[in-house]
Design a protein around this motif. Structure first.
Motif, short mmCIF file in Angstrom:
data_model
loop_
_atom_site.label_atom_id
_atom_site.label_comp_id
_atom_site.label_asym_id
_atom_site.label_seq_id
_atom_site.Cartn_x
_atom_site.Cartn_y
_atom_site.Cartn_z
N SER A 29 -60.82 27.25 -8.64
CA SER A 29 -59.70 26.46 -8.13
C SER A 29 -59.48 26.70 -6.65
O SER A 29 -59.19 25.75 -5.89
N ASP A 30 -59.65 27.94 -6.19
CA ASP A 30 -59.53 28.23 -4.76
C ASP A 30 -60.58 27.48 -3.96
O ASP A 30 -60.29 26.96 -2.87
N ILE A 31 -61.79 27.43 -4.47
CA ILE A 31 -62.87 26.71 -3.78
C ILE A 31 -62.53 25.22 -3.67
O ILE A 31 -62.69 24.60 -2.60
N ASP A 32 -62.07 24.63 -4.76
CA ASP A 32 -61.71 23.20 -4.75
C ASP A 32 -60.64 22.90 -3.71
O ASP A 32 -60.78 21.97 -2.91
N GLN A 33 -59.58 23.69 -3.71
CA GLN A 33 -58.47 23.43 -2.80
C GLN A 33 -58.88 23.66 -1.35
O GLN A 33 -58.46 22.91 -0.45
N LEU A 34 -59.70 24.66 -1.10
CA LEU A 34 -60.16 24.91 0.27
C LEU A 34 -60.97 23.72 0.78
O LEU A 34 -60.76 23.26 1.92
N LEU A 35 -61.88 23.20 -0.03
CA LEU A 35 -62.72 22.08 0.40
C LEU A 35 -61.90 20.82 0.63
O LEU A 35 -62.14 20.08 1.60
N VAL A 36 -60.93 20.55 -0.23
CA VAL A 36 -60.11 19.35 -0.07
C VAL A 36 -59.32 19.43 1.24
O VAL A 36 -59.26 18.45 2.01
N ARG A 37 -58.69 20.55 1.50
CA ARG A 37 -57.89 20.68 2.72
C ARG A 37 -58.77 20.60 3.97
O ARG A 37 -58.40 19.97 4.97
N GLN A 38 -59.92 21.24 3.92
CA GLN A 38 -60.81 21.21 5.08
C GLN A 38 -61.33 19.79 5.34
O GLN A 38 -61.34 19.33 6.49
N LEU A 39 -61.75 19.09 4.29
CA LEU A 39 -62.28 17.74 4.47
C LEU A 39 -61.19 16.77 4.92
O LEU A 39 -61.43 15.90 5.76
N ALA A 40 -60.00 16.88 4.34
CA ALA A 40 -58.90 16.00 4.75
C ALA A 40 -58.59 16.17 6.23
O ALA A 40 -58.33 15.19 6.94
N TRP A 41 -58.63 17.42 6.69
CA TRP A 41 -58.35 17.68 8.11
C TRP A 41 -59.49 17.17 9.00
O TRP A 41 -59.25 16.49 10.01
N ARG A 42 -60.73 17.45 8.63
CA ARG A 42 -61.87 17.07 9.46
C ARG A 42 -62.09 15.56 9.47
O ARG A 42 -62.57 15.00 10.46
N LEU A 43 -61.77 14.88 8.38
CA LEU A 43 -61.90 13.42 8.31
C LEU A 43 -60.63 12.70 8.74
O LEU A 43 -60.62 11.47 8.81
N ASP A 44 -59.57 13.46 8.96
CA ASP A 44 -58.26 12.91 9.33
C ASP A 44 -57.85 11.83 8.32
O ASP A 44 -57.53 10.69 8.68
N SER A 45 -57.84 12.20 7.07
CA SER A 45 -57.50 11.27 6.00
C SER A 45 -56.70 12.00 4.92
O SER A 45 -57.08 13.09 4.50
N GLN A 46 -55.63 11.37 4.49
CA GLN A 46 -54.85 11.91 3.39
C GLN A 46 -55.32 11.39 2.04
O GLN A 46 -54.72 11.70 1.02
N ARG A 47 -56.41 10.63 2.05
CA ARG A 47 -56.95 10.10 0.79
C ARG A 47 -58.20 10.87 0.37
O ARG A 47 -59.24 10.29 0.07
N VAL A 48 -58.09 12.18 0.36
CA VAL A 48 -59.15 13.06 -0.13
C VAL A 48 -58.61 13.74 -1.38
O VAL A 48 -57.63 14.48 -1.32
N VAL A 49 -59.26 13.47 -2.51
CA VAL A 49 -58.75 13.97 -3.80
C VAL A 49 -59.87 14.65 -4.56
O VAL A 49 -61.06 14.45 -4.29
N LEU A 50 -59.46 15.44 -5.55
CA LEU A 50 -60.42 16.08 -6.44
C LEU A 50 -60.79 15.14 -7.59
O LEU A 50 -59.97 14.32 -8.02
N ALA A 51 -62.00 15.28 -8.08
CA ALA A 51 -62.41 14.52 -9.25
C ALA A 51 -61.79 15.15 -10.50
O ALA A 51 -61.61 16.37 -10.56
N PRO A 52 -61.42 14.30 -11.48
CA PRO A 52 -61.57 12.85 -11.50
C PRO A 52 -60.41 12.17 -10.77
O PRO A 52 -59.27 12.62 -10.85
N ALA A 53 -60.73 11.10 -10.06
CA ALA A 53 -59.70 10.37 -9.32
C ALA A 53 -58.85 9.56 -10.29
O ALA A 53 -59.28 9.22 -11.40
#
Length: 237
Positions: free
Chosen positions: A87-111
């Motif tokens: 769970s820590d890995i999932d949340q870290l990746l989502v936050r990092q990608l949302a910041w680097r892509l500048d998008s609030q539409r980054v979600v975990l699967a399943p969408a």
């Protein structure tokens, strides 16, 4: 007068046990360091689904493992994870990608229903560990799919991060490895921001069944024999 020695021995053993309990250090709890990702500003940025994320079986436990020089793993005696490492890995990746892509539409699967992703990231982590004298190591493989489900990028990665040796330094190094992984993923995802729109299916589809045209029977080109009445029956062709 001599006192029996057995009760005195038991008393001393009990005192030593109580002394050991009073000096026992509490177990340290660790979480991955997600760095300092900023808050994404674009509410209508790229739609990205992260996952499914597959994590190696040996990492799906609360025990904080230590890699030994001979390659073996041993459980740390004074530290463990403060919850689910997956769970820590999932949340870290989502936050990092949302910041680097500048998008609030980054979600975990399943969408959720109605969420149409522009990109999906399939990730498998086969190793994430470290040791007192061993660097933090991350082995992973990822695939990036476009909105049509076609693979646009595929990579096997091996990352290493040195540290100072303490357990807290090891946890920080492992978090830094995942941040580097998120940086690589964002680099692969950004070019897909300008994907062409999906072609709309035509309203009516032509039938794939060929129309059978009934062919009339071709008339024979050979004329039928017609009798001519004379004294003798002669057939003319």
């Amino acid at each position: 007068m001599r006192f029996p020695r057995l009760p005195l021995t038991l008393l001393m053993t009990g005192l030593l046990a109580l002394s050991g309990c009073s000096t026992h250090q509490p177990v340290a709890l660790y979480q991955l360091d997600s760095g300092q990702p900023g808050q994404p500003s674009q509410a209508a940025g790229m739609a990205v689904v992260v996952g499914p994320v597959s994590v190696a079986d040996y990492l799906q436990r609360e025990t904080f493992l230590q890699r030994q020089p001979d390659g073996s793993l041993s459980a740390a005696t004074d530290g463990r994870w403060a919850g689910s490492l997956s769970s820590d890995i999932d949340q870290l990746l989502v936050r990092q990608l949302a910041w680097r892509l500048d998008s609030q539409r980054v979600v975990l699967a399943p969408a959720g229903a109605g969420f149409s992703p522009d990109v999906q990231v399939l990730l498998s982590i086969t190793r994430l560990d470290s040791g007192t004298k061993q660097p933090a190591i991350l082995d992973a493989q990822w695939r990036v799919l476009d909105r049509r489900g076609q693979v646009r990028d595929n990579r096997i990665v091996h990352l290493e991060q040195p540290h100072e040796g303490s357990e807290s330094a090891q946890v920080q190094a492992q978090g830094q490895l995942l941040q580097k992984l998120a940086e690589q993923l964002s680099t692969a995802i950004k070019p897909l921001a300008n994907q062409p729109a999906l072609a709309q299916e035509p309203a009516t589809k032509k039938s794939s069944t060929p129309v059978q045209v009934r062919k009339e029977r071709e008339k024979s080109r050979i004329p039928m024999a017609a009798p001519i009445r004379t004294d003798m029956e002669v057939y003319r062709f």
